[in-house]
Design a protein around this motif. Structure first.
Motif, short mmCIF file in Angstrom:
data_model
loop_
_atom_site.label_atom_id
_atom_site.label_comp_id
_atom_site.label_asym_id
_atom_site.label_seq_id
_atom_site.Cartn_x
_atom_site.Cartn_y
_atom_site.Cartn_z
N LYS A 148 -43.64 -47.74 -80.44
CA LYS A 148 -43.46 -48.44 -81.71
C LYS A 148 -43.52 -47.50 -82.91
O LYS A 148 -43.18 -47.91 -84.01
CB LYS A 148 -44.53 -49.53 -81.87
CG LYS A 148 -44.34 -50.67 -80.91
CD LYS A 148 -45.34 -51.76 -81.14
CE LYS A 148 -45.09 -52.89 -80.16
NZ LYS A 148 -46.02 -53.99 -80.34
N GLY A 149 -43.97 -46.30 -82.72
CA GLY A 149 -44.05 -45.37 -83.84
C GLY A 149 -45.01 -45.86 -84.92
O GLY A 149 -44.63 -45.98 -86.07
N VAL A 150 -46.24 -46.12 -84.54
CA VAL A 150 -47.25 -46.62 -85.47
C VAL A 150 -47.51 -45.56 -86.53
O VAL A 150 -47.65 -44.37 -86.23
CB VAL A 150 -48.55 -46.96 -84.71
CG1 VAL A 150 -49.65 -47.39 -85.65
CG2 VAL A 150 -48.27 -48.06 -83.69
N ALA A 151 -47.58 -45.99 -87.77
CA ALA A 151 -47.77 -45.08 -88.90
C ALA A 151 -49.20 -44.54 -88.93
O ALA A 151 -50.14 -45.28 -88.66
CB ALA A 151 -47.48 -45.80 -90.21
N PRO A 152 -49.37 -43.26 -89.24
CA PRO A 152 -50.71 -42.71 -89.40
C PRO A 152 -51.48 -43.47 -90.48
O PRO A 152 -50.91 -43.89 -91.48
CB PRO A 152 -50.47 -41.26 -89.81
CG PRO A 152 -49.10 -40.95 -89.30
CD PRO A 152 -48.34 -42.23 -89.39
N GLY A 153 -52.78 -43.64 -90.26
CA GLY A 153 -53.61 -44.38 -91.20
C GLY A 153 -53.72 -45.85 -90.87
O GLY A 153 -54.43 -46.59 -91.54
N THR A 154 -53.04 -46.31 -89.81
CA THR A 154 -53.09 -47.71 -89.41
C THR A 154 -54.38 -48.00 -88.66
O THR A 154 -54.71 -47.30 -87.71
CB THR A 154 -51.88 -48.07 -88.51
OG1 THR A 154 -50.69 -47.76 -89.21
CG2 THR A 154 -51.89 -49.53 -88.14
N ARG A 155 -55.08 -49.03 -89.08
CA ARG A 155 -56.31 -49.45 -88.39
C ARG A 155 -55.92 -50.33 -87.23
O ARG A 155 -55.11 -51.25 -87.37
CB ARG A 155 -57.21 -50.20 -89.35
CG ARG A 155 -58.51 -50.61 -88.73
CD ARG A 155 -59.60 -50.75 -89.78
NE ARG A 155 -60.89 -50.91 -89.14
CZ ARG A 155 -61.63 -49.94 -88.67
NH1 ARG A 155 -61.22 -48.71 -88.78
NH2 ARG A 155 -62.78 -50.17 -88.09
N MET A 156 -56.49 -50.06 -86.04
CA MET A 156 -56.12 -50.80 -84.83
C MET A 156 -57.19 -50.66 -83.77
O MET A 156 -58.15 -49.92 -83.93
CB MET A 156 -54.79 -50.29 -84.29
CG MET A 156 -54.88 -48.88 -83.74
SD MET A 156 -53.38 -48.30 -83.01
CE MET A 156 -52.43 -47.97 -84.45
N PHE A 162 -55.00 -55.06 -84.86
CA PHE A 162 -54.17 -55.31 -83.70
C PHE A 162 -54.56 -54.40 -82.54
O PHE A 162 -55.07 -53.30 -82.74
CB PHE A 162 -52.70 -55.10 -84.05
CG PHE A 162 -52.19 -56.09 -85.04
CD1 PHE A 162 -51.87 -57.37 -84.64
CD2 PHE A 162 -52.04 -55.76 -86.37
CE1 PHE A 162 -51.42 -58.31 -85.55
CE2 PHE A 162 -51.59 -56.67 -87.29
CZ PHE A 162 -51.28 -57.95 -86.88
N PHE A 163 -54.30 -54.85 -81.31
CA PHE A 163 -54.60 -54.09 -80.11
C PHE A 163 -53.32 -53.43 -79.59
O PHE A 163 -52.28 -54.08 -79.51
CB PHE A 163 -55.16 -55.01 -79.03
CG PHE A 163 -55.34 -54.32 -77.71
CD1 PHE A 163 -56.47 -53.59 -77.45
CD2 PHE A 163 -54.35 -54.36 -76.76
CE1 PHE A 163 -56.62 -52.92 -76.25
CE2 PHE A 163 -54.49 -53.70 -75.56
CZ PHE A 163 -55.63 -52.98 -75.30
N TYR A 164 -53.42 -52.17 -79.23
CA TYR A 164 -52.29 -51.43 -78.66
C TYR A 164 -52.77 -50.59 -77.49
O TYR A 164 -53.91 -50.13 -77.47
CB TYR A 164 -51.66 -50.49 -79.68
CG TYR A 164 -50.99 -51.18 -80.84
CD1 TYR A 164 -49.73 -51.76 -80.71
CD2 TYR A 164 -51.60 -51.25 -82.07
CE1 TYR A 164 -49.11 -52.38 -81.77
CE2 TYR A 164 -51.00 -51.88 -83.15
CZ TYR A 164 -49.76 -52.43 -82.99
OH TYR A 164 -49.15 -53.05 -84.04
N GLY A 165 -51.87 -50.33 -76.55
CA GLY A 165 -52.09 -49.36 -75.50
C GLY A 165 -51.44 -48.06 -75.93
O GLY A 165 -50.61 -48.04 -76.85
N PRO A 166 -51.74 -46.95 -75.28
CA PRO A 166 -51.16 -45.66 -75.67
C PRO A 166 -49.63 -45.65 -75.64
O PRO A 166 -49.01 -45.08 -76.54
CB PRO A 166 -51.74 -44.69 -74.64
CG PRO A 166 -53.02 -45.30 -74.22
CD PRO A 166 -52.77 -46.78 -74.25
N THR A 167 -49.02 -46.26 -74.63
CA THR A 167 -47.56 -46.26 -74.56
C THR A 167 -46.96 -47.08 -75.69
O THR A 167 -45.93 -46.70 -76.25
CB THR A 167 -47.10 -46.79 -73.19
OG1 THR A 167 -47.65 -45.95 -72.17
CG2 THR A 167 -45.60 -46.79 -73.07
N GLU A 168 -47.58 -48.20 -76.03
CA GLU A 168 -47.08 -49.03 -77.13
C GLU A 168 -47.10 -48.27 -78.45
O GLU A 168 -46.19 -48.39 -79.26
CB GLU A 168 -47.91 -50.30 -77.27
CG GLU A 168 -47.72 -51.28 -76.14
CD GLU A 168 -48.65 -52.46 -76.25
OE1 GLU A 168 -48.15 -53.59 -76.23
OE2 GLU A 168 -49.88 -52.23 -76.37
#
Length: 160
Positions: free
Chosen positions: A45-53, A35-41
């Protein structure tokens, strides 16, 4: 069994096989979807460490630090939030501060991102759609940024 019943059984079996095949394909692809994210997203969203993106935005000014070998550390920002990216490898020729980039890798938590690849825009007018959309949402989109070609003067119309 009548002819009609055989047809219904055949259609049901084909539907079951089709659903099973679709399920297996989706199960196999679940680990390769990025998935694609920007820094603010990422921060919101509190993305979990270890998530590939994929992380995209602008390379922050005065943030590029070259280390030993081919190690490079820089920050990607969308002007509200910045995330520090570490990358081992050769950067694209067009990589520079203030340019749009998309990196792919693993989010390590606490504003840290470990990139496997870095993609930079390939000419003066191209920017990845996801990065452009994020910049538009943030109000920092400049569609004419980077274009230095002068505009042709309008052709005068002659009336007789």
């Amino acid at each position: 069994m009548t002819r009609k019943q055989r047809r219904l059984v055949l259609i049901g079996a084909a539907g079951t096989v089709l659903c099973l095949a679709a399920g297996l394909v989706l199960f196999a692809l679940r680990d390769t979807i990025v998935f694609f994210y920007g820094p603010t997203e990422i921060a919101e969203k509190g993305v979990a460490p270890g998530t590939r993106m994929r992380l995209g935005g602008l390379v922050e000014k005065d943030s590029v630090v070259r280390g030993p070998g081919q190690r490079v550390v820089f920050s990607i920002t969308d002007s509200r939030t910045a995330i520090k990216v570490s990358y081992d490898g050769l950067l694209p020729d067009l990589f520079r501060e203030g340019q749009g980039v998309v990196t792919e890798g693993v989010f390590q938590g606490a504003g840290q991102f470990r990139a496997d690849s870095v993609l930079a825009k390939h000419d003066e007018t191209y920017m990845p759609r996801e990065v452009a959309d994020t910049l538009k949402k943030q109000g920092h989109w400049q569609p004419d940024a980077g274009t230095s070609a002068p505009q042709a003067a309008p052709t005068p119309q002659v009336t007789q």
